[in-house]
Design a protein around this motif. Sequence first.
Motif, PDB file in Angstrom:
ATOM      1  N   SER A 321       0.846  -1.201   0.000  1.00 26.88           N
ATOM      2  CA  SER A 321       0.000   0.000   0.000  1.00 26.88           C
ATOM      3  C   SER A 321       0.878   1.247   0.000  1.00 26.88           C
ATOM      4  O   SER A 321       1.986   1.234   0.542  1.00 26.88           O
ATOM      5  N   PRO A 322       0.407   2.343  -0.587  1.00 21.34           N
ATOM      6  CA  PRO A 322       1.223   3.567  -0.644  1.00 21.34           C
ATOM      7  C   PRO A 322       1.373   4.225   0.722  1.00 21.34           C
ATOM      8  O   PRO A 322       0.493   4.128   1.577  1.00 21.34           O
ATOM      9  N   THR A 323       2.497   4.897   0.894  1.00 25.97           N
ATOM     10  CA  THR A 323       2.694   5.711   2.091  1.00 25.97           C
ATOM     11  C   THR A 323       2.043   7.069   1.865  1.00 25.97           C
ATOM     12  O   THR A 323       1.887   7.508   0.722  1.00 25.97           O
ATOM     13  N   PRO A 324       1.652   7.761   2.924  1.00 26.33           N
ATOM     14  CA  PRO A 324       1.027   9.071   2.751  1.00 26.33           C
ATOM     15  C   PRO A 324       1.983  10.057   2.075  1.00 26.33           C
ATOM     16  O   PRO A 324       3.191  10.022   2.294  1.00 26.33           O
ATOM     17  N   ASN A 325       1.415  10.922   1.268  1.00 27.42           N
ATOM     18  CA  ASN A 325       2.190  11.971   0.608  1.00 27.42           C
ATOM     19  C   ASN A 325       2.527  13.041   1.651  1.00 27.42           C
ATOM     20  O   ASN A 325       1.627  13.621   2.258  1.00 27.42           O
ATOM     21  N   PRO A 326       3.822  13.334   1.891  1.00 24.89           N
ATOM     22  CA  PRO A 326       4.183  14.356   2.890  1.00 24.89           C
ATOM     23  C   PRO A 326       3.516  15.701   2.642  1.00 24.89           C
ATOM     24  O   PRO A 326       3.247  16.444   3.597  1.00 24.89           O
ATOM     25  N   ALA A 327       3.227  16.001   1.366  1.00 22.73           N
ATOM     26  CA  ALA A 327       2.579  17.271   1.056  1.00 22.73           C
ATOM     27  C   ALA A 327       1.142  17.312   1.559  1.00 22.73           C
ATOM     28  O   ALA A 327       0.533  18.382   1.632  1.00 22.73           O
ATOM     29  N   GLU A 328       0.595  16.138   1.888  1.00 24.41           N
ATOM     30  CA  GLU A 328      -0.786  16.054   2.376  1.00 24.41           C
ATOM     31  C   GLU A 328      -0.823  15.613   3.843  1.00 24.41           C
ATOM     32  O   GLU A 328      -1.756  14.959   4.290  1.00 24.41           O
ATOM     33  N   ALA A 329       0.210  15.989   4.597  1.00 19.12           N
ATOM     34  CA  ALA A 329       0.334  15.541   5.985  1.00 19.12           C
ATOM     35  C   ALA A 329      -0.870  15.918   6.841  1.00 19.12           C
ATOM     36  O   ALA A 329      -1.249  15.184   7.758  1.00 19.12           O
ATOM     37  N   LEU A 330      -1.487  17.053   6.561  1.00 16.23           N
ATOM     38  CA  LEU A 330      -2.612  17.510   7.381  1.00 16.23           C
ATOM     39  C   LEU A 330      -3.969  17.068   6.835  1.00 16.23           C
ATOM     40  O   LEU A 330      -4.989  17.281   7.485  1.00 16.23           O
ATOM     41  N   LYS A 331      -3.959  16.440   5.667  1.00 21.28           N
ATOM     42  CA  LYS A 331      -5.213  15.972   5.098  1.00 21.28           C
ATOM     43  C   LYS A 331      -5.776  14.847   5.974  1.00 21.28           C
ATOM     44  O   LYS A 331      -5.036  13.978   6.423  1.00 21.28           O
ATOM     45  N   TYR A 332      -7.063  14.883   6.220  1.00 22.43           N
ATOM     46  CA  TYR A 332      -7.772  13.931   7.076  1.00 22.43           C
ATOM     47  C   TYR A 332      -7.509  14.170   8.563  1.00 22.43           C
ATOM     48  O   TYR A 332      -8.064  13.476   9.400  1.00 22.43           O
ATOM     49  N   VAL A 333      -6.662  15.146   8.877  1.00 22.21           N
ATOM     50  CA  VAL A 333      -6.410  15.470  10.280  1.00 22.21           C
ATOM     51  C   VAL A 333      -7.353  16.572  10.744  1.00 22.21           C
ATOM     52  O   VAL A 333      -7.920  16.519  11.836  1.00 22.21           O
ATOM     53  N   PHE A 334      -7.534  17.584   9.884  1.00 24.01           N
ATOM     54  CA  PHE A 334      -8.459  18.665  10.162  1.00 24.01           C
ATOM     55  C   PHE A 334      -9.616  18.628   9.164  1.00 24.01           C
ATOM     56  O   PHE A 334      -9.468  18.158   8.038  1.00 24.01           O
ATOM     57  N   VAL A 335     -10.762  19.126   9.573  1.00 20.08           N
ATOM     58  CA  VAL A 335     -11.924  19.200   8.678  1.00 20.08           C
ATOM     59  C   VAL A 335     -11.637  20.231   7.600  1.00 20.08           C
ATOM     60  O   VAL A 335     -11.184  21.340   7.888  1.00 20.08           O
ATOM     61  N   GLU A 336     -11.886  19.847   6.354  1.00 20.69           N
ATOM     62  CA  GLU A 336     -11.631  20.744   5.235  1.00 20.69           C
ATOM     63  C   GLU A 336     -12.932  21.292   4.684  1.00 20.69           C
ATOM     64  O   GLU A 336     -13.940  20.577   4.585  1.00 20.69           O
ATOM     65  N   GLY A 337     -12.916  22.561   4.332  1.00 22.99           N
ATOM     66  CA  GLY A 337     -14.057  23.156   3.669  1.00 22.99           C
ATOM     67  C   GLY A 337     -15.240  23.419   4.562  1.00 22.99           C
ATOM     68  O   GLY A 337     -16.374  23.584   4.100  1.00 22.99           O
ATOM     69  N   ALA A 338     -15.029  23.473   5.875  1.00 27.08           N
ATOM     70  CA  ALA A 338     -16.128  23.719   6.814  1.00 27.08           C
ATOM     71  C   ALA A 338     -16.510  25.186   6.766  1.00 27.08           C
ATOM     72  O   ALA A 338     -15.666  26.067   6.710  1.00 27.08           O
ATOM     73  N   SER A 339     -17.807  25.430   6.802  1.00 22.92           N
ATOM     74  CA  SER A 339     -18.283  26.810   6.808  1.00 22.92           C
ATOM     75  C   SER A 339     -18.214  27.358   8.213  1.00 22.92           C
ATOM     76  O   SER A 339     -18.293  26.638   9.196  1.00 22.92           O
ATOM     77  N   SER A 340     -18.056  28.686   8.327  1.00 22.14           N
ATOM     78  CA  SER A 340     -17.954  29.310   9.651  1.00 22.14           C
ATOM     79  C   SER A 340     -19.326  29.439  10.272  1.00 22.14           C
ATOM     80  O   SER A 340     -20.341  29.363   9.630  1.00 22.14           O
TER      81      SER A 340
END
Length: 340
Positions: A321-340
């Motif tokens: 299986s692939p290792t995570p892309n370092p450029a996407e280290a924060l992906k899936y860690v914080f909610v993306e695209g959340a409205s205020s």
Amino acid sequence: MTTEATEAATALSAEQQRGLLRQMILIRTFEEAILREYHADKGPGFDIGKGLIPGEMHLAAGQEPVAAGLCAHLEQGDALTAAHRPHHLAIAKGMNLRSLTGEIFGRESGLGRGRGGHMHLFDPSIHFSCSGIVAEGFPPALGQAFAFRNAGTNNVAVAVAGEGAANAGAFHESLNLAALWKLPVIFVIEDNDWGISVPRSGSTSVPSNAVRAAGYGIPGVRVEGNDVEGVYAAAAEAVARARAGEGPSLIEVHTLRLWGHFEGDAQGYRPDLATVSDDDPIPVYSRKLLDAGVLTDADIATMEDDARTQVEDAVEHAKNSPTPNPAEALKYVFVEGASS
């Protein structure tokens, strides 16, 4: 153990007994494979940061009876929180081996896409979570039990931790609130005699944490001998009590840690290393079932072969299986695209 619990143990069918052994063999086979892969490329010397599985590793060889006996009574919708030594419980609860192994290897195929590692396993599909923080799992189990009761289900929550965690404030606060609110939760303490390198006699004022249940007005039982059938019986009673709306219970199991607190632990503090393998629960239980005519050597060999097939498939899947892309280290860690 009460009369009801003793009857539950003696009422086990041959197939149920074989199932308990099969579960323990699968868990041990998995951990032996992780042990192999963890140490395969840590040299020269021992560099904890090197290899396919970098970082700390806590394995539960010897504690399989707790997982097998307990989880035999849990449904997919029941919740289980574990501590930093979680693999045996995750497997017995029904976690997918490929997803579990992928997370341990830090791969995108893992439960947390490789971001969490072996001490941070979260699987909403089976209501499983764990943490490296001592006693962290007790309060979340209360929340899950509270949610189950409010939703009108008969699901239960289980919090499993080591005997050292029973000295933490979160343990006592959780038992008090669970008893006060009569929540459907079971507290399980794995007493493997050692809090890292400290013997329980040097850290705990009572010989059994089960006696602490009385201070909160709930049942408490200690299972001796690392006995999978004893765990099965005690868990049967506690789970039935919780499902019936009768409130929480406490179970302490005197279990066994065959290996170090973590991989790389020299264990110079243990006087029992030369003889500890004599009490390995898997051969002990295997002999019991062989003597009783419940199974044969060929049956055990088949269980071992089936376990190896499942485990090696999971290991190969993780490696490929692939290792995570370092450029996407924060992906899936914080909610993306959340409205205020």
